[in-house]
Design an enzyme around this catalytic site. Structure first.
Site, PDB file in Angstrom:
ATOM      1  N   LYS A 156      37.790  48.074  44.677  1.00  0.00           N
ATOM      2  CA  LYS A 156      38.432  48.887  43.641  1.00  0.00           C
ATOM      3  C   LYS A 156      37.419  49.482  42.679  1.00  0.00           C
ATOM      4  O   LYS A 156      37.449  50.678  42.399  1.00  0.00           O
ATOM      5  CB  LYS A 156      39.483  48.060  42.886  1.00  0.00           C
ATOM      6  CG  LYS A 156      40.663  47.630  43.738  1.00  0.00           C
ATOM      7  CD  LYS A 156      41.685  46.837  42.956  1.00  0.00           C
ATOM      8  CE  LYS A 156      41.182  45.528  42.418  1.00  0.00           C
ATOM      9  NZ  LYS A 156      40.932  44.490  43.415  1.00  0.00           N
ATOM     10  N   ARG A 192      49.066  44.839  38.179  1.00  0.00           N
ATOM     11  CA  ARG A 192      48.977  43.790  39.196  1.00  0.00           C
ATOM     12  C   ARG A 192      50.322  43.136  39.486  1.00  0.00           C
ATOM     13  O   ARG A 192      50.408  42.293  40.370  1.00  0.00           O
ATOM     14  CB  ARG A 192      47.973  42.723  38.772  1.00  0.00           C
ATOM     15  CG  ARG A 192      46.561  43.266  38.769  1.00  0.00           C
ATOM     16  CD  ARG A 192      45.575  42.177  38.569  1.00  0.00           C
ATOM     17  NE  ARG A 192      44.225  42.738  38.571  1.00  0.00           N
ATOM     18  CZ  ARG A 192      43.136  42.020  38.576  1.00  0.00           C
ATOM     19  NH1 ARG A 192      43.211  40.717  38.589  1.00  0.00           N
ATOM     20  NH2 ARG A 192      41.959  42.586  38.574  1.00  0.00           N
ATOM     21  N   ARG A 235      28.804  38.706  46.118  1.00  0.00           N
ATOM     22  CA  ARG A 235      28.788  39.221  44.746  1.00  0.00           C
ATOM     23  C   ARG A 235      28.490  38.104  43.751  1.00  0.00           C
ATOM     24  O   ARG A 235      27.781  38.311  42.765  1.00  0.00           O
ATOM     25  CB  ARG A 235      30.134  39.886  44.422  1.00  0.00           C
ATOM     26  CG  ARG A 235      30.197  40.478  43.025  1.00  0.00           C
ATOM     27  CD  ARG A 235      31.443  41.290  42.820  1.00  0.00           C
ATOM     28  NE  ARG A 235      32.597  40.449  42.516  1.00  0.00           N
ATOM     29  CZ  ARG A 235      33.821  40.907  42.307  1.00  0.00           C
ATOM     30  NH1 ARG A 235      34.081  42.195  42.397  1.00  0.00           N
ATOM     31  NH2 ARG A 235      34.806  40.086  42.033  1.00  0.00           N
ATOM     32  N   ARG A 294      28.462  35.831  38.987  1.00  0.00           N
ATOM     33  CA  ARG A 294      29.811  35.782  38.413  1.00  0.00           C
ATOM     34  C   ARG A 294      30.463  34.432  38.689  1.00  0.00           C
ATOM     35  O   ARG A 294      30.724  34.072  39.828  1.00  0.00           O
ATOM     36  CB  ARG A 294      30.660  36.916  38.970  1.00  0.00           C
ATOM     37  CG  ARG A 294      30.222  38.235  38.357  1.00  0.00           C
ATOM     38  CD  ARG A 294      31.043  39.405  38.662  1.00  0.00           C
ATOM     39  NE  ARG A 294      32.475  39.218  38.627  1.00  0.00           N
ATOM     40  CZ  ARG A 294      33.316  40.200  38.910  1.00  0.00           C
ATOM     41  NH1 ARG A 294      32.862  41.395  39.221  1.00  0.00           N
ATOM     42  NH2 ARG A 294      34.601  39.992  38.884  1.00  0.00           N
ATOM     43  N   ARG A 318      42.600  33.143  43.730  1.00  0.00           N
ATOM     44  CA  ARG A 318      42.853  34.557  43.431  1.00  0.00           C
ATOM     45  C   ARG A 318      43.588  35.231  44.587  1.00  0.00           C
ATOM     46  O   ARG A 318      44.475  36.054  44.358  1.00  0.00           O
ATOM     47  CB  ARG A 318      41.536  35.282  43.132  1.00  0.00           C
ATOM     48  CG  ARG A 318      40.945  34.871  41.789  1.00  0.00           C
ATOM     49  CD  ARG A 318      39.538  35.361  41.575  1.00  0.00           C
ATOM     50  NE  ARG A 318      39.487  36.804  41.489  1.00  0.00           N
ATOM     51  CZ  ARG A 318      38.387  37.511  41.707  1.00  0.00           C
ATOM     52  NH1 ARG A 318      37.252  36.928  42.020  1.00  0.00           N
ATOM     53  NH2 ARG A 318      38.415  38.817  41.595  1.00  0.00           N
TER      54      ARG A 318
END
Length: 189
Positions: free
Chosen positions: A14, A89, A128, A134, A145
């Protein structure tokens, strides 16, 4: 240019595709993830509240997100459209966004859905996590998630279908191909 809602599972691209669309069309860009990370980094009251939800793999409460979104939206220049990255969402958020935009005599525009298989998504998110450090991208949180996405967010695709806004783009192994397909669609709008 119409407003665009970019939609997909965590790790579907995204943010990446939003950046490319913004660069090509000169649109405004609202990334709820970036806004929330900034609040967390600056240790604001909102950031502290948001961090608690994010660290547990949960979605931020709707009222909080709508307030943040309206403030951010109103600060952008009018005329070129806005890409909404990471929002809405849930169906309740989509209905609240539709109402917020209607109050400004704007509409939601189109939804660009990014469909990527879960194995690829998991690999991307773990990569990532290493690259960007992160904390919300560890395997346990990623799986939570995905569960939240399937339960709360994925049903929103049908809502967009009923609204006549849903446009699906499926990952075929190449970012360039996916981007070419999205650009061809947007150019025809």
């Amino acid at each position: 240019m119409k407003n665009i809602i970019i939609f997909g599972a965590p790790g579907s691209g995204k943010g990446t595709y939003s950046d490319e669309i913004v660069a090509k069309y000169g649109m405004g860009h609202i990334s709820t993830g970036d806004v929330l990370r900034s609040e967390i980094k600056n240790d604001t009251e909102l950031g502290k509240i948001a961090k608690g939800y994010i660290d547990n793999g949960q979605l931020i409460p709707d009222e909080l997100m709508i307030d943040i979104l309206a403030k951010t939206y109103d600060e952008l220049p009018e005329g070129k459209g806005v890409i909404f990255d990471g929002f809405p969402r849930t169906i309740a958020q989509a209905e609240a966004l539709k109402k917020m935009l209607a109050e400004r005599n704007h509409d939601m525009g189109v939804m660009v859905e990014l469909v990527v298989d879960e194995e690829t998504l998991l690999a991307r998110l773990l990569h990532r996590a290493i690259e960007q450090g992160r904390a919300d991208d560890n395997e346990e949180t990623i799986k939570k998630r995905f569960e939240v996405y399937h339960k709360q967010t994925e049903p929103l695709a049908e809502w967009f279908e009923k609204e006549g806004m849903r446009n699906t783009f499926t990952w075929k192994g190449s970012k360039e191909q996916m981007l070419a397909d999205i650009f061809a669609f947007l150019d025809a709008q």
